[in-house]
Scaffold this motif. Structure first.
Motif, mmCIF file in Angstrom:
data_model
loop_
_atom_site.group_PDB
_atom_site.id
_atom_site.type_symbol
_atom_site.label_atom_id
_atom_site.label_comp_id
_atom_site.label_asym_id
_atom_site.label_seq_id
_atom_site.Cartn_x
_atom_site.Cartn_y
_atom_site.Cartn_z
ATOM 1 N N ALA D 54 0.826 -1.213 0.000
ATOM 2 C CA ALA D 54 0.000 0.000 0.000
ATOM 3 C C ALA D 54 0.856 1.256 0.000
ATOM 4 O O ALA D 54 0.501 2.277 -0.590
ATOM 5 C CB ALA D 54 -0.926 0.002 1.225
ATOM 6 N N ILE D 55 1.991 1.167 0.681
ATOM 7 C CA ILE D 55 2.872 2.329 0.836
ATOM 8 C C ILE D 55 3.737 2.559 -0.397
ATOM 9 O O ILE D 55 3.855 3.666 -0.909
ATOM 10 C CB ILE D 55 3.780 2.119 2.078
ATOM 11 N N CYS D 64 -1.023 7.963 5.425
ATOM 12 C CA CYS D 64 -1.797 8.338 6.598
ATOM 13 C C CYS D 64 -2.077 7.092 7.426
ATOM 14 O O CYS D 64 -2.768 6.179 6.968
ATOM 15 C CB CYS D 64 -3.106 8.999 6.166
ATOM 16 N N ILE D 65 -1.525 7.047 8.642
ATOM 17 C CA ILE D 65 -1.673 5.872 9.501
ATOM 18 C C ILE D 65 -2.903 6.006 10.391
ATOM 19 O O ILE D 65 -2.963 6.898 11.236
ATOM 20 C CB ILE D 65 -0.428 5.695 10.394
ATOM 21 N N SER D 66 -3.879 5.130 10.200
ATOM 22 C CA SER D 66 -5.016 5.101 11.128
ATOM 23 C C SER D 66 -5.243 3.658 11.572
ATOM 24 O O SER D 66 -6.312 3.100 11.423
ATOM 25 C CB SER D 66 -6.268 5.713 10.487
ATOM 26 N N LEU D 67 -4.180 3.112 12.148
ATOM 27 C CA LEU D 67 -4.134 1.712 12.591
ATOM 28 C C LEU D 67 -4.156 1.637 14.119
ATOM 29 O O LEU D 67 -3.883 2.624 14.795
ATOM 30 C CB LEU D 67 -2.826 1.084 12.099
ATOM 31 N N PRO D 68 -4.439 0.452 14.650
ATOM 32 C CA PRO D 68 -4.274 0.257 16.098
ATOM 33 C C PRO D 68 -2.867 0.655 16.545
ATOM 34 O O PRO D 68 -1.901 0.555 15.777
ATOM 35 C CB PRO D 68 -4.515 -1.240 16.268
ATOM 36 N N ASN D 69 -2.761 1.058 17.800
ATOM 37 C CA ASN D 69 -1.513 1.632 18.307
ATOM 38 C C ASN D 69 -0.298 0.724 18.126
ATOM 39 O O ASN D 69 0.808 1.185 17.867
ATOM 40 C CB ASN D 69 -1.651 1.951 19.805
ATOM 41 N N ASN D 70 -0.499 -0.584 18.258
ATOM 42 C CA ASN D 70 0.646 -1.495 18.205
ATOM 43 C C ASN D 70 1.215 -1.639 16.802
ATOM 44 O O ASN D 70 2.259 -2.256 16.624
ATOM 45 C CB ASN D 70 0.268 -2.871 18.781
ATOM 46 N N LEU D 71 0.557 -1.097 15.785
ATOM 47 C CA LEU D 71 1.049 -1.207 14.413
ATOM 48 C C LEU D 71 1.681 0.077 13.893
ATOM 49 O O LEU D 71 2.169 0.119 12.760
ATOM 50 C CB LEU D 71 -0.097 -1.635 13.492
ATOM 51 N N HIS D 72 1.661 1.128 14.714
ATOM 52 C CA HIS D 72 2.206 2.408 14.242
ATOM 53 C C HIS D 72 3.682 2.309 13.890
ATOM 54 O O HIS D 72 4.127 2.782 12.855
ATOM 55 C CB HIS D 72 2.011 3.497 15.310
ATOM 56 N N ALA D 75 4.467 0.571 10.653
ATOM 57 C CA ALA D 75 4.059 1.385 9.501
ATOM 58 C C ALA D 75 5.029 2.538 9.273
ATOM 59 O O ALA D 75 5.404 2.839 8.125
ATOM 60 C CB ALA D 75 2.637 1.913 9.720
ATOM 61 N N VAL D 76 5.450 3.162 10.351
ATOM 62 C CA VAL D 76 6.387 4.287 10.216
ATOM 63 C C VAL D 76 7.710 3.811 9.616
ATOM 64 O O VAL D 76 8.291 4.469 8.738
ATOM 65 C CB VAL D 76 6.617 4.954 11.592
ATOM 66 N N MET D 77 8.167 2.656 10.064
ATOM 67 C CA MET D 77 9.447 2.154 9.558
ATOM 68 C C MET D 77 9.365 1.868 8.050
ATOM 69 O O MET D 77 10.316 2.127 7.303
ATOM 70 C CB MET D 77 9.871 0.895 10.338
ATOM 71 N N LEU D 78 8.217 1.389 7.609
ATOM 72 C CA LEU D 78 8.042 1.148 6.178
ATOM 73 C C LEU D 78 8.034 2.459 5.384
ATOM 74 O O LEU D 78 8.542 2.522 4.267
ATOM 75 C CB LEU D 78 6.737 0.378 5.929
ATOM 76 N N CYS D 79 7.451 3.491 5.972
ATOM 77 C CA CYS D 79 7.466 4.812 5.311
ATOM 78 C C CYS D 79 8.905 5.318 5.179
ATOM 79 O O CYS D 79 9.290 5.886 4.153
ATOM 80 C CB CYS D 79 6.618 5.821 6.086
ATOM 81 N N CYS D 80 9.688 5.112 6.241
ATOM 82 C CA CYS D 80 11.097 5.516 6.197
ATOM 83 C C CYS D 80 11.815 4.751 5.084
ATOM 84 O O CYS D 80 12.569 5.323 4.281
ATOM 85 C CB CYS D 80 11.775 5.225 7.532
ATOM 86 N N LYS D 81 11.563 3.457 5.050
ATOM 87 C CA LYS D 81 12.219 2.605 4.057
ATOM 88 C C LYS D 81 11.929 3.079 2.637
ATOM 89 O O LYS D 81 12.812 3.106 1.783
ATOM 90 C CB LYS D 81 11.704 1.165 4.245
ATOM 91 N N VAL D 106 12.146 8.827 11.456
ATOM 92 C CA VAL D 106 11.696 9.765 10.413
ATOM 93 C C VAL D 106 12.689 10.905 10.240
ATOM 94 O O VAL D 106 12.897 11.390 9.121
ATOM 95 C CB VAL D 106 10.286 10.340 10.683
ATOM 96 N N GLU D 107 13.320 11.311 11.322
ATOM 97 C CA GLU D 107 14.273 12.415 11.199
ATOM 98 C C GLU D 107 15.536 11.950 10.492
ATOM 99 O O GLU D 107 16.117 12.682 9.686
ATOM 100 C CB GLU D 107 14.567 13.015 12.583
ATOM 101 N N LYS D 108 15.924 10.733 10.778
ATOM 102 C CA LYS D 108 17.089 10.175 10.081
ATOM 103 C C LYS D 108 16.781 10.011 8.587
ATOM 104 O O LYS D 108 17.606 10.325 7.725
ATOM 105 C CB LYS D 108 17.435 8.818 10.696
ATOM 106 N N ALA D 109 15.582 9.530 8.304
ATOM 107 C CA ALA D 109 15.180 9.332 6.902
ATOM 108 C C ALA D 109 14.927 10.664 6.204
ATOM 109 O O ALA D 109 14.844 10.733 4.978
ATOM 110 C CB ALA D 109 13.922 8.464 6.842
#
Lengths: 392, 392, 392, 392
Positions: D54-55, D64-72, D75-81, D106-109
């Motif tokens: 999807a990403i 736009c992440i609107s997932l349960p908290n344990n999946l944030h 998802a963020v790491m995939l966006c960085c990738k 995210v700041e590193k990416a």
């Protein structure tokens, strides 16, 4: 955009707000300076003091009229001439004759026409209206709309020649369309009773008025309008139905309350009267006053080839009702609403809706007593006698 | 105490509430059972179904009438006969003729007379009225009173013969006296315009009405009354003056809000319609509805040999205004208020109060702009031209 | 009456208000001038600056203490000495030790004692409390009381020696008793957590504090008190139960709203901060603040030989809770409430109240979806797994 | 769009509302059926149950992440990738450790990152915050935010493993950022005191909590959160400053009141509990809850290459404060906020702001008496003595 005054700027803020795909491409004002300032503030490419020049440009898809009332007709006729879609601020005309000529012209020209009655597009109105349509209030008995404030911002409103009237025309046009929408836009307004007076201001037009509008089905609408109210912009609607009630307060009490001793002196809200002590700002005026949903409906309708919720036809009906109000204020009796054009239902009679309790009795009222019993008030169908009955 | 129904019990709760020195010593009711129950509940020594017997007792110092409207005159005449001070529930008569006969009788008999218009004795009204008198609102332009609810508790209200009318008489009498008090009880009510209809109930009288009352000084009063309102007892007043505004909500929104899923089913408040979901009880109904301050004024006046705030004269004025309202509802035009007895001012003309800006201009409006400038709208006294002027 | 200051006058207005049979017969003040003025205003026969002389008079049936906090104990001891019934303003003592000594003294002397905690006698509180007792809110989870204003009227409040503390003692005493009453006066307060600070005023005591009180059954009470609030007297309570909610606003929003441009400059309400712009007066402060119902309860109890709702015992409990609050503000952790005297329940454990859905599941939540289905959230009793289930 | 549940749909309604130029081009859900339905409703071209798929699509500009908290975090790491801009729903992490890893990633990416804290984007908050910044309230002393309702809609919220906590994490994250914004986002939160309990629900996490947050400048923040509130969604903020007060009610009392006997059964509002009796709908939930202004800020910032108002850094601060709250609820004492990353001010001391009356005295209080005199309470700078002084 025709007109760069107070209302024109409100429209522009809404039109270009959020993440909009819509743009203002041409601005006309009677004063060069004002047009120029507007163009700078809203990044408008073409600036002119020639109304026809503003309209007759290829990049203009729709003309938005935010001019004094006496200039609406001229502007509409130019849109017809150049075959441009047109949306006009309220009221449509200074009277029903002007409105009717505009209505006939746009329909003859076959151009898209929208009537910018923002207050039937406020989020609260939209949701309240849905509830009414869904029957949450039962049969509508009465709808009232009140708009009062300390008077309009621009000089032309106060001049009866340019404005065509006073607070009845300026504010009553909102109230008429709001209450008409609650009662049903296909129900015919029959007659109007109105009191109007110039109680405070040194003007020729009325600065305070109250009116009642009777509809063919027996529903009653009420407007209360004034330019003499102290305390801000009072914008309230009330609806009574056989099964419920709606109270909407759109401005002075919306869940935002601030007290300040006044070491700050910033703008609080449209028509607020003070900025110290307890003040009641509105969060997002553009949205609360309906501008956003109004333009969305207008442009979506244009793109889809449908009609917007409010057209010149509605503007004409409103003007006709207001004409009757002015007539009544003079004659001191109920005056008929004269509608040469009427596209709704006709021949309705007043609802009766007697509630049967049993074969022999009507139910007048049912209530719970302090002590938990059920108390009925019944009417004998034959004798007409009314009596109490308690059921434990 | 004459009458042991709903209102009689409310009166008794107030009369014998707090640490009162006053006592009910005699109770009359048309029904023995009801009189007996009342006597038990309020420890009343003498119980009768003979009205004259209830009145004509040595220990009775003042007679309190809480009977159906059609029995007021008879009761008042008996008080005159036995020379007893009398205080009567509202409305005084079913019409101005009855009221006038009662007024003339008590004055001829020279007995103390009080008109139990509780709603001009509510704590909120008393404080609001003081503010108005002190000039906090400037010149009064408009006063509105609204009383609507789902209909009265007892059968006789619904019978036009006993009651003399519908919600105009039952509720309008409050509204007329409230608004008249704000405008000034010495200012003459001149004419009335009224719409009335039977929209819902199977009765002969009106169940919904709206009226306007014009006073000699140009002030306007408004009443909104109904037996078809859903949601409880709606009791609101609004006053507009040149320098301010008052909004009073006496019942449905008084700072007490409760949500309950409904596992309890207790009495919430007079005329509340539900006891689950959000409900809005009133803390102390007797006090909030003015009963305590009303009886205090009545009895203190009696003891001091002065007049109470509300006398039969006031009851008569109210009936005369309501007669005009009924006439207007029929004739569909403004109807004059016929006052054979009038003890206030006469010959007032409407105020003008033009505000000078300078020798050549009237001030139409003054406001602060968004950007902190002072904007004036002025009118040239000679030419009548209206224009804007900005002062930075 | 001991004390002729602000609160003494409020008491006197209430005591001699309405049609009361009660009279003030003796007034003591530390200052002759103030005592004299009080006597004139309230027609009091005996005036003195000698406290014992004021008490020890045959016509004195009950002594009402409205003195600074540091003088309560002395006054109470004199009442014990002369065997006079005593009612004391709040807080009872400056701390629990003082309060306990007073409690023990009056009980040993066998005299009637009442604690004048007016805010559990306001009409709104009384009705709200009835609803809570009737179960309208289910099991009580949380009760909050907030009292904040711009600071007290008299100098001694600001002096930590005379007052014994700051806003915690002055205002928190109300909040503690209000919330304790909602939760149940027989439920033991166990521990307190409190933040307090002197954020604004040049004083030694706290001018702002927030505290939590944990009760033995797991209910939690909260107080918010301040002498730094701007905007008037903010007096609000909130209660949450498993089946409902109560919100009470006793002062700033009670259904009375006035806007005035300010050409009048009259007294609006206790602790109001402005008299122009939007102001929010209270109709009948004495009644709304509970004075009338409080004195009625006190005197009726005296006459009937029963106990009033609030006694010195309650005053002592309140002081003990506040002592724990002061301790916590210092130690920065929860502090136990030390109660040498406790007459309520003991040994309660926290309620669980799991709701079964069926034999295998607990019900977590039930709701209606947008589209009209019933959605359940269930928990498997064995696995603990939580999942959704929809029923159409 | 990652996630097609309740919040995902709210976001989509906002994103594609009005006349927006923005479009959802790809939808991921854990369940195919749910993803498909979302795609149909919002006209989304690409549907998948593979998050990375999807990403990692060229047409995706922002995730736009609107997932349960344990999946944030995943998802963020995939966006960085895949180097995609990312905006995430609240809370950022289940705790500060997760949040910090996301922030650093995210700041590193070097990718755009936005924290979707909608409640600091509500129109009321925005205007209130402006007033605070402009000094209308003076120095801020206390800011409270309350969010309580009958519990969340989806099962995962109730599962402590997926959610990371109970109502503190779910609702407290809003309250922390709201109050922090009023106090100043550059002022350091120092320590937290929190009470939390599971009073009603059969769950492992807390269903009710109250907390206090102390800032370095002495300001205090407060949150009240619960999943056990009855009556709807209670969303209120209060702010106290030395010169003023703000009260915001964002949901249950916004100027829209409806009573219905209930012959209609339609959706009223998010988390409303009943649809009969008095109900309080919100006009335009998306706008009132801040979604529109939030996405506008996010996308405008992206296009302009600036930072949005809320970034992952803010999400991290919020998580750190909430971690301290959980620690305090356990330890029963104030717990420090551990901030490895802090970009605001440091080393502030608490303000004093003594107000001089004259050379020798501080001003404690100034007020108008009933009788129109000016009363001062002063403190002698040397002796510390506090006394009254009246000026006529």
């Amino acid at each position: 955009m025709l007109g760069s005054g107070f209302i024109g700027r409100f429209y522009a803020d809404s039109l270009q707000g959020y993440r909009s795909k819509d743009k203002i491409v041409s601005i006309y004002s009677r004063k060069q300076e004002s047009a120029k300032k507007f163009a700078d503030d809203y990044t408008v490419a073409f600036v002119t003091t020639d109304m026809e020049a503003a309209i007759n440009r290829p990049e203009v898809e729709v003309v938005c009229i935010s001019l004094p009332n006496n200039l609406h007709e001229e502007a509409v006729m130019l849109c017809c001439k150049h075959n441009k879609a047109v949306i006009s601020t309220k009221p449509l005309g200074r009277n029903a004759s002007e409105a009717k000529r505009m209505l006939e012209a746009v329909e003859k020209a076959g151009i898209f026409n929208g009537y910018l009655e923002d207050l039937v597009y406020t989020p609260k109105f939209i949701k309240a209206h849905e509830s009414v349509k869904n029957g949450a209030l039962g049969r509508i008995l009465w709808a009232k709309s009140r708009e009062t404030h300390p008077g309009p911002h621009s000089d032309w409103f106060w001049d009866i020649e340019q404005a065509g009237g006073g607070c009845i025309l300026d504010l009553g046009c909102h109230c008429v369309e709001i209450t008409r929408s609650y009662i049903g836009k296909d129900i015919k307004p029959i007659e109007v009773m109105c009191w109007a007076d110039t109680q405070v201001k040194p003007i020729d037009a009325e600065d305070h008025a109250i009116g009642l509008i009777k509809y063919e089905n027996g529903s009653i609408a009420q407007f209360e309008v004034s330019w003499t109210f102290r305390g801000g912009l009072d914008l309230r609607d009330e609806v009574m139905g056989t099964e419920g009630t709606i109270w909407v307060n759109s401005f002075l009490r919306t869940g935002f309350e601030m007290f300040t001793t006044g070491k700050s002196a910033n703008y609080v809200a449209e028509k607020a009267e003070s900025n110290t002590g307890w003040v009641f700002p509105v969060g997002d005026e553009l949205n609360e006053l309906g501008y956003n949903h109004m333009f969305m409906d207008m442009f979506n309708a244009m793109e889809n080839g449908t009609q917007p919720k409010e057209t010149f036809y509605d503007g004409y009906i409103v003007n006709a009702v207001l004409d009757a109000a002015y007539a009544s204020a003079k004659s001191k009796q109920w005056e008929p609403v004269k509608l040469d054009v009427w596209r709704g239902k006709t021949g309705l009679s007043q609802d009766q809706h007697l509630t049967d309790y049993d074969a022999d009795h009507y139910l007048v009222k049912e209530e719970m007593t302090h002590y938990g019993a059920k108390k009925l008030i019944l009417k004998n169908k034959k004798t007409g006698k009314i009596f109490e009955k308690e059921i434990k």
